[in-house]
Design a protein around this motif. Structure first.
Motif, PDB file in Angstrom:
ATOM      1  N   SER A  19      10.186   2.892   4.322  1.00  0.00           N
ATOM      2  CA  SER A  19       9.649   1.978   5.312  1.00  0.00           C
ATOM      3  C   SER A  19      10.653   1.796   6.441  1.00  0.00           C
ATOM      4  O   SER A  19      11.865   1.864   6.227  1.00  0.00           O
ATOM      5  CB  SER A  19       9.377   0.628   4.643  1.00  0.00           C
ATOM      6  OG  SER A  19       8.971  -0.327   5.578  1.00  0.00           O
ATOM      7  N   GLY A  59       3.694  -1.647  -3.299  1.00  0.00           N
ATOM      8  CA  GLY A  59       2.387  -2.116  -3.751  1.00  0.00           C
ATOM      9  C   GLY A  59       1.259  -1.347  -3.093  1.00  0.00           C
ATOM     10  O   GLY A  59       1.435  -0.720  -2.051  1.00  0.00           O
ATOM     11  N   ARG A  60       0.094  -1.403  -3.697  1.00  0.00           N
ATOM     12  CA  ARG A  60      -1.062  -0.691  -3.147  1.00  0.00           C
ATOM     13  C   ARG A  60      -1.415  -1.171  -1.745  1.00  0.00           C
ATOM     14  O   ARG A  60      -1.789  -0.387  -0.889  1.00  0.00           O
ATOM     15  CB  ARG A  60      -2.267  -0.845  -4.080  1.00  0.00           C
ATOM     16  CG  ARG A  60      -2.198   0.109  -5.253  1.00  0.00           C
ATOM     17  CD  ARG A  60      -3.426   0.011  -6.091  1.00  0.00           C
ATOM     18  NE  ARG A  60      -3.171  -1.082  -7.049  1.00  0.00           N
ATOM     19  CZ  ARG A  60      -4.080  -1.658  -7.782  1.00  0.00           C
ATOM     20  NH1 ARG A  60      -5.323  -1.282  -7.698  1.00  0.00           N
ATOM     21  NH2 ARG A  60      -3.751  -2.613  -8.623  1.00  0.00           N
ATOM     22  N   ARG A  61      -1.281  -2.490  -1.518  1.00  0.00           N
ATOM     23  CA  ARG A  61      -1.605  -3.020  -0.187  1.00  0.00           C
ATOM     24  C   ARG A  61      -0.635  -2.506   0.874  1.00  0.00           C
ATOM     25  O   ARG A  61      -1.045  -2.184   1.981  1.00  0.00           O
ATOM     26  CB  ARG A  61      -1.623  -4.539  -0.206  1.00  0.00           C
ATOM     27  CG  ARG A  61      -2.930  -5.090  -0.747  1.00  0.00           C
ATOM     28  CD  ARG A  61      -2.978  -6.557  -0.558  1.00  0.00           C
ATOM     29  NE  ARG A  61      -2.695  -7.138  -1.875  1.00  0.00           N
ATOM     30  CZ  ARG A  61      -2.698  -8.404  -2.142  1.00  0.00           C
ATOM     31  NH1 ARG A  61      -2.913  -9.282  -1.199  1.00  0.00           N
ATOM     32  NH2 ARG A  61      -2.463  -8.835  -3.353  1.00  0.00           N
ATOM     33  N   SER A  62       0.639  -2.444   0.546  1.00  0.00           N
ATOM     34  CA  SER A  62       1.640  -1.930   1.493  1.00  0.00           C
ATOM     35  C   SER A  62       1.354  -0.476   1.846  1.00  0.00           C
ATOM     36  O   SER A  62       1.470  -0.073   2.997  1.00  0.00           O
ATOM     37  CB  SER A  62       3.043  -2.033   0.918  1.00  0.00           C
ATOM     38  OG  SER A  62       3.419  -3.361   0.741  1.00  0.00           O
ATOM     39  N   ALA A  64      -1.655   1.015   1.576  1.00  0.00           N
ATOM     40  CA  ALA A  64      -2.924   1.066   2.297  1.00  0.00           C
ATOM     41  C   ALA A  64      -2.752   0.660   3.762  1.00  0.00           C
ATOM     42  O   ALA A  64      -3.365   1.255   4.657  1.00  0.00           O
ATOM     43  CB  ALA A  64      -3.964   0.172   1.621  1.00  0.00           C
ATOM     44  N   ARG A  65      -1.906  -0.362   4.017  1.00  0.00           N
ATOM     45  CA  ARG A  65      -1.647  -0.801   5.398  1.00  0.00           C
ATOM     46  C   ARG A  65      -0.701   0.142   6.123  1.00  0.00           C
ATOM     47  O   ARG A  65      -0.448  -0.017   7.305  1.00  0.00           O
ATOM     48  CB  ARG A  65      -1.030  -2.206   5.403  1.00  0.00           C
ATOM     49  CG  ARG A  65      -1.974  -3.314   5.060  1.00  0.00           C
ATOM     50  CD  ARG A  65      -1.353  -4.674   5.344  1.00  0.00           C
ATOM     51  NE  ARG A  65       0.010  -4.824   4.864  1.00  0.00           N
ATOM     52  CZ  ARG A  65       0.357  -5.436   3.723  1.00  0.00           C
ATOM     53  NH1 ARG A  65      -0.567  -5.962   2.950  1.00  0.00           N
ATOM     54  NH2 ARG A  65       1.611  -5.526   3.361  1.00  0.00           N
ATOM     55  N   LYS A  66      -0.156   1.099   5.376  1.00  0.00           N
ATOM     56  CA  LYS A  66       0.808   2.068   5.901  1.00  0.00           C
ATOM     57  C   LYS A  66       2.109   1.409   6.339  1.00  0.00           C
ATOM     58  O   LYS A  66       2.815   1.912   7.199  1.00  0.00           O
ATOM     59  CB  LYS A  66       0.191   2.914   7.011  1.00  0.00           C
ATOM     60  CG  LYS A  66      -0.995   3.696   6.503  1.00  0.00           C
ATOM     61  CD  LYS A  66      -1.499   4.673   7.497  1.00  0.00           C
ATOM     62  CE  LYS A  66      -2.683   5.365   6.832  1.00  0.00           C
ATOM     63  NZ  LYS A  66      -3.221   6.429   7.565  1.00  0.00           N
ATOM     64  N   ASP A  67       2.429   0.249   5.724  1.00  0.00           N
ATOM     65  CA  ASP A  67       3.734  -0.369   5.931  1.00  0.00           C
ATOM     66  C   ASP A  67       4.802   0.462   5.212  1.00  0.00           C
ATOM     67  O   ASP A  67       5.958   0.475   5.616  1.00  0.00           O
ATOM     68  CB  ASP A  67       3.772  -1.790   5.365  1.00  0.00           C
ATOM     69  CG  ASP A  67       2.929  -2.757   6.169  1.00  0.00           C
ATOM     70  OD1 ASP A  67       2.625  -2.447   7.343  1.00  0.00           O
ATOM     71  OD2 ASP A  67       2.568  -3.819   5.633  1.00  0.00           O
TER      72      ASP A  67
END
Length: 172
Positions: A19, A59-62, A64-67
């Motif tokens: 990141s 995490g999956r959200r990170s 998915a958001r491409k963070d």
């Protein structure tokens, strides 16, 4: 790549999330503009000091958001002598500075890596990881023996180029 240090395993994979983060702050920076067509990387814009940091368990959200981007590099030690190694690296993903960060995670930074090598500390010649926040970028520190073998003085060290070289490019 030529590394300072020899990986514990003769071959393997380095897999982690990577990141862009603001230096000195754990929060993501979203306001920095980056034009991929110019070849600039995030952090090269004035007033936008960013660094690439590993995210061991994104995490999956990170994702998915491409963070955070999942990255993978395969490596194999081709030769090792005098506390240095010649590694064959096969990045399976693409992220700026991926190879340098992955080598640092192996505790074997690339020779001439003045940006990430400070994340590897040594006590009695035993390497250990330091967090990016606790290890600001600085000129790579090499022991006297290696400096002597390279024919360099400590004053010349900042001119030592990054020793990661392209041997073959395979496009899918």
């Amino acid at each position: 790549a030529i590394t300072v240090g020899v990986p514990a395993e003769v071959e393997g994979e380095i897999s982690t999330g990577l990141s862009w983060q603001q230096q000195g702050d754990r929060a993501m920076v979203r306001g920095c503009w980056w034009d991929a067509g110019t070849g600039d990387t995030p952090g090269s814009a004035e007033g936008c000091a960013l660094q690439v940091v590993p995210v061991p368990a994104p995490g999956r959200r990170s994702l998915a958001r491409k963070d955070v981007k999942s990255t993978l590099t395969r490596y194999r030690v081709l030769s090792a002598t005098g506390g240095c190694a010649l590694l064959q690296l096969q990045p399976r993903t693409a992220f700026p500075e991926q190879l340098q960060v992955h080598l640092t995670l192996l505790l074997c930074p690339a020779l001439g890596d003045h940006k990430h090598s400070s994340r590897v500390g040594r006590v009695l010649r035993v390497p250990f990881s330091l967090t990016p926040e606790s290890a600001p970028a600085r000129t790579q520190v090499l022991d006297e023996e290696l400096l002597s073998r390279l024919g360099l003085s400590p004053q010349q060290l900042h001119r030592l180029p990054l020793h990661i070289h392209l041997q073959e490019l395979v496009l899918p």
